[in-house]
Design a protein around this motif. Structure first.
Motif, PDB file in Angstrom:
ATOM      1  N   PHE A 159       0.817  -1.210   0.000  1.00  0.00           N
ATOM      2  CA  PHE A 159       0.000   0.000   0.000  1.00  0.00           C
ATOM      3  C   PHE A 159       0.855   1.267   0.000  1.00  0.00           C
ATOM      4  O   PHE A 159       0.345   2.350  -0.295  1.00  0.00           O
ATOM      5  CB  PHE A 159      -0.942   0.016   1.215  1.00  0.00           C
ATOM      6  CG  PHE A 159      -1.857  -1.172   1.279  1.00  0.00           C
ATOM      7  CD1 PHE A 159      -2.404  -1.703   0.127  1.00  0.00           C
ATOM      8  CD2 PHE A 159      -2.159  -1.772   2.483  1.00  0.00           C
ATOM      9  CE1 PHE A 159      -3.236  -2.796   0.166  1.00  0.00           C
ATOM     10  CE2 PHE A 159      -3.006  -2.870   2.546  1.00  0.00           C
ATOM     11  CZ  PHE A 159      -3.543  -3.384   1.385  1.00  0.00           C
ATOM     12  N   MET A 160       2.118   1.128   0.348  1.00  0.00           N
ATOM     13  CA  MET A 160       3.046   2.259   0.272  1.00  0.00           C
ATOM     14  C   MET A 160       3.736   2.285  -1.085  1.00  0.00           C
ATOM     15  O   MET A 160       3.918   3.358  -1.682  1.00  0.00           O
ATOM     16  CB  MET A 160       4.085   2.167   1.397  1.00  0.00           C
ATOM     17  CG  MET A 160       5.136   3.256   1.387  1.00  0.00           C
ATOM     18  SD  MET A 160       4.479   4.899   1.754  1.00  0.00           S
ATOM     19  CE  MET A 160       4.174   4.738   3.527  1.00  0.00           C
ATOM     20  N   VAL A 161       4.120   1.130  -1.577  1.00  0.00           N
ATOM     21  CA  VAL A 161       4.902   1.062  -2.808  1.00  0.00           C
ATOM     22  C   VAL A 161       4.075   1.475  -4.028  1.00  0.00           C
ATOM     23  O   VAL A 161       4.536   2.269  -4.865  1.00  0.00           O
ATOM     24  CB  VAL A 161       5.475  -0.354  -3.003  1.00  0.00           C
ATOM     25  CG1 VAL A 161       6.166  -0.476  -4.358  1.00  0.00           C
ATOM     26  CG2 VAL A 161       6.450  -0.691  -1.893  1.00  0.00           C
ATOM     27  N   LEU A 162       2.871   0.943  -4.138  1.00  0.00           N
ATOM     28  CA  LEU A 162       2.085   1.152  -5.361  1.00  0.00           C
ATOM     29  C   LEU A 162       1.726   2.615  -5.615  1.00  0.00           C
ATOM     30  O   LEU A 162       1.859   3.091  -6.743  1.00  0.00           O
ATOM     31  CB  LEU A 162       0.839   0.273  -5.324  1.00  0.00           C
ATOM     32  CG  LEU A 162       1.114  -1.242  -5.337  1.00  0.00           C
ATOM     33  CD1 LEU A 162      -0.186  -2.029  -5.270  1.00  0.00           C
ATOM     34  CD2 LEU A 162       1.917  -1.634  -6.562  1.00  0.00           C
ATOM     35  N   PRO A 163       1.255   3.390  -4.620  1.00  0.00           N
ATOM     36  CA  PRO A 163       0.983   4.815  -4.900  1.00  0.00           C
ATOM     37  C   PRO A 163       2.230   5.596  -5.285  1.00  0.00           C
ATOM     38  O   PRO A 163       2.177   6.458  -6.171  1.00  0.00           O
ATOM     39  CB  PRO A 163       0.392   5.325  -3.575  1.00  0.00           C
ATOM     40  CG  PRO A 163      -0.088   4.123  -2.868  1.00  0.00           C
ATOM     41  CD  PRO A 163       0.839   3.018  -3.252  1.00  0.00           C
ATOM     42  N   ILE A 164       3.349   5.315  -4.602  1.00  0.00           N
ATOM     43  CA  ILE A 164       4.590   6.026  -4.937  1.00  0.00           C
ATOM     44  C   ILE A 164       5.041   5.654  -6.346  1.00  0.00           C
ATOM     45  O   ILE A 164       5.470   6.521  -7.128  1.00  0.00           O
ATOM     46  CB  ILE A 164       5.683   5.706  -3.905  1.00  0.00           C
ATOM     47  CG1 ILE A 164       5.264   6.206  -2.520  1.00  0.00           C
ATOM     48  CG2 ILE A 164       7.007   6.356  -4.320  1.00  0.00           C
ATOM     49  CD1 ILE A 164       6.243   5.856  -1.417  1.00  0.00           C
ATOM     50  N   TYR A 165       4.960   4.372  -6.686  1.00  0.00           N
ATOM     51  CA  TYR A 165       5.331   3.939  -8.034  1.00  0.00           C
ATOM     52  C   TYR A 165       4.448   4.607  -9.086  1.00  0.00           C
ATOM     53  O   TYR A 165       4.940   5.007 -10.155  1.00  0.00           O
ATOM     54  CB  TYR A 165       5.215   2.420  -8.142  1.00  0.00           C
ATOM     55  CG  TYR A 165       5.131   1.931  -9.566  1.00  0.00           C
ATOM     56  CD1 TYR A 165       6.253   1.926 -10.391  1.00  0.00           C
ATOM     57  CD2 TYR A 165       3.913   1.502 -10.103  1.00  0.00           C
ATOM     58  CE1 TYR A 165       6.172   1.501 -11.709  1.00  0.00           C
ATOM     59  CE2 TYR A 165       3.833   1.072 -11.411  1.00  0.00           C
ATOM     60  CZ  TYR A 165       4.953   1.074 -12.213  1.00  0.00           C
ATOM     61  OH  TYR A 165       4.859   0.656 -13.517  1.00  0.00           O
ATOM     62  N   ALA A 166       3.145   4.720  -8.799  1.00  0.00           N
ATOM     63  CA  ALA A 166       2.233   5.330  -9.763  1.00  0.00           C
ATOM     64  C   ALA A 166       2.622   6.765 -10.072  1.00  0.00           C
ATOM     65  O   ALA A 166       2.498   7.221 -11.224  1.00  0.00           O
ATOM     66  CB  ALA A 166       0.794   5.283  -9.220  1.00  0.00           C
ATOM     67  N   PHE A 190      17.566  14.282  -6.817  1.00  0.00           N
ATOM     68  CA  PHE A 190      16.563  13.532  -6.058  1.00  0.00           C
ATOM     69  C   PHE A 190      15.875  14.420  -5.026  1.00  0.00           C
ATOM     70  O   PHE A 190      14.640  14.414  -4.909  1.00  0.00           O
ATOM     71  CB  PHE A 190      17.219  12.338  -5.360  1.00  0.00           C
ATOM     72  CG  PHE A 190      16.283  11.586  -4.456  1.00  0.00           C
ATOM     73  CD1 PHE A 190      15.335  10.709  -4.975  1.00  0.00           C
ATOM     74  CD2 PHE A 190      16.339  11.760  -3.076  1.00  0.00           C
ATOM     75  CE1 PHE A 190      14.452  10.037  -4.146  1.00  0.00           C
ATOM     76  CE2 PHE A 190      15.468  11.093  -2.236  1.00  0.00           C
ATOM     77  CZ  PHE A 190      14.522  10.227  -2.771  1.00  0.00           C
ATOM     78  N   MET A 191      16.657  15.198  -4.271  1.00  0.00           N
ATOM     79  CA  MET A 191      16.100  16.001  -3.180  1.00  0.00           C
ATOM     80  C   MET A 191      15.301  17.198  -3.690  1.00  0.00           C
ATOM     81  O   MET A 191      14.310  17.592  -3.062  1.00  0.00           O
ATOM     82  CB  MET A 191      17.221  16.494  -2.260  1.00  0.00           C
ATOM     83  CG  MET A 191      17.980  15.380  -1.548  1.00  0.00           C
ATOM     84  SD  MET A 191      16.911  14.355  -0.500  1.00  0.00           S
ATOM     85  CE  MET A 191      16.333  15.565   0.679  1.00  0.00           C
ATOM     86  N   LYS A 192      15.721  17.780  -4.818  1.00  0.00           N
ATOM     87  CA  LYS A 192      15.084  19.010  -5.295  1.00  0.00           C
ATOM     88  C   LYS A 192      14.013  18.770  -6.366  1.00  0.00           C
ATOM     89  O   LYS A 192      13.135  19.610  -6.551  1.00  0.00           O
ATOM     90  CB  LYS A 192      16.156  19.952  -5.870  1.00  0.00           C
ATOM     91  CG  LYS A 192      17.191  20.397  -4.856  1.00  0.00           C
ATOM     92  CD  LYS A 192      16.596  21.283  -3.778  1.00  0.00           C
ATOM     93  CE  LYS A 192      17.676  21.827  -2.852  1.00  0.00           C
ATOM     94  NZ  LYS A 192      17.118  22.713  -1.800  1.00  0.00           N
ATOM     95  N   PHE A 195      11.963  13.795  -5.364  1.00  0.00           N
ATOM     96  CA  PHE A 195      11.202  13.603  -4.123  1.00  0.00           C
ATOM     97  C   PHE A 195      10.044  14.586  -3.973  1.00  0.00           C
ATOM     98  O   PHE A 195       8.925  14.175  -3.623  1.00  0.00           O
ATOM     99  CB  PHE A 195      12.132  13.681  -2.910  1.00  0.00           C
ATOM    100  CG  PHE A 195      11.449  13.358  -1.616  1.00  0.00           C
ATOM    101  CD1 PHE A 195      11.093  12.053  -1.300  1.00  0.00           C
ATOM    102  CD2 PHE A 195      11.137  14.368  -0.717  1.00  0.00           C
ATOM    103  CE1 PHE A 195      10.446  11.750  -0.115  1.00  0.00           C
ATOM    104  CE2 PHE A 195      10.492  14.079   0.477  1.00  0.00           C
ATOM    105  CZ  PHE A 195      10.153  12.771   0.779  1.00  0.00           C
ATOM    106  N   PRO A 196      10.252  15.905  -4.211  1.00  0.00           N
ATOM    107  CA  PRO A 196       9.106  16.821  -4.105  1.00  0.00           C
ATOM    108  C   PRO A 196       7.957  16.463  -5.049  1.00  0.00           C
ATOM    109  O   PRO A 196       6.789  16.581  -4.685  1.00  0.00           O
ATOM    110  CB  PRO A 196       9.710  18.189  -4.462  1.00  0.00           C
ATOM    111  CG  PRO A 196      11.145  18.062  -4.110  1.00  0.00           C
ATOM    112  CD  PRO A 196      11.510  16.646  -4.450  1.00  0.00           C
TER     113      PRO A 196
END
Length: 277
Positions: A159-166, A190-192, A195-196
């Motif tokens: 449930f954490m992986v799938l939304p982030i992957y989407a 990655f940071m700028k 990730f945002p």
């Protein structure tokens, strides 16, 4: 007009199986209890005042702490996994997602029972450690808070992986290329940038992990051995064992309120321009 008629079955379903049960629970939470255990239909705050006792506040605190811990661990493990899948070749993504969600096709109870077999004193893990000479006596792995936390992370990680992957799979790579052309290092990109832009998926995954984690009772029952009492266990005991539906209803309303607060936070993020899926 025709589309409105098509929505009627869904509206009836929501009314009968969602709204009415919640209203009944809310009504019961404000009812009293006779000495014989019967429900007295009188408005009272006694059920909510009882929840303020230290023993029940400790259960609430334990539930929130374990839910937060499992959410943080799922994020620390899930974000790199989602990033790896999103950056893989298109032909490999489907296979990787399939392998990742394959355990979800197995019954939830069976997956939890499998961890009991692995963690018990005569289980696979202890047997392997003893065979390798790492330990002399079996470790106490089962019926601990750590076992409950492990069960939560294992069951709720997708449930954490799938939304982030989407979200990561839809990122505009021209933004990453532009940042690299301007001299940004991989860490700064990655940071700028990455990730945002992936925060909508992170927020969605956080909510989707925290809500079932704070309300679970099967995992704490099986892997905690009844020693780790969470809100879900408390509600189950009040309805099925103590037969105190009024107090159980008040705890349910408190839990529902916590979930609604989480959903409100997610909705506020949406209004600010985020898009969760």
């Amino acid at each position: 007009m025709r589309k409105q008629w098509l929505a009627i079955p869904y509206a009836l379903w929501a009314l009968i199986f969602s709204i009415i049960p919640i209203l009944l629970i809310a009504i019961y939470s404000f009812c009293g209890r006779s000495p014989y255990g019967n429900i007295i239909y009188v408005f009272t705050w006694d059920n909510y005042n009882r929840f303020l006792e230290p023993i029940y506040l400790n259960v609430l605190w334990r539930s929130v702490v374990l839910a937060v811990q499992s959410t943080v661990i799922c994020f620390l493990i899930g974000y790199p996994m989602a990033l790896i899948i999103a950056r893989s070749h298109v032909k490999k993504r489907s296979l990787m997602i399939l392998l990742f969600i394959l355990p979800l096709w197995t019954n939830f109870l069976l997956r939890t029972y499998a961890w009991m077999v692995l963690l018990r004193d005569q289980g696979v893990i202890n047997h392997l450690l003893i065979s390798l000479g790492i330990i002399q006596e079996p470790l106490k792995l089962l019926y601990t808070n750590g076992a409950v936390l492990l069960g939560m992370v294992y069951n709720f990680l997708p449930f954490m992986v799938l939304p982030i992957y989407a979200v990561l799979s839809k990122l505009d790579h021209s933004l990453i290329e532009a940042a690299e052309d301007l001299g940004a290092t991989s860490l700064k990109v990655f940071m700028k940038v990455v990730f945002p832009l992936s925060l909508p998926g992170v927020v969605s995954g956080t909510i989707m992990v925290f809500m079932p984690a704070v309300s679970t009772f099967i995992i704490s029952d099986l892997l905690g051995g009844g020693q780790t009492i969470l809100l879900g266990n408390l509600i189950q005991n009040q309805f099925l064992v103590a037969r105190n539906w009024q107090f159980g209803s008040s705890i349910s309303i408190i839990m529902i309120s916590m979930i609604l607060i989480c959903m409100a936070i997610m909705g506020r993020y949406r209004e600010e321009g985020g898009e969760l899926w």
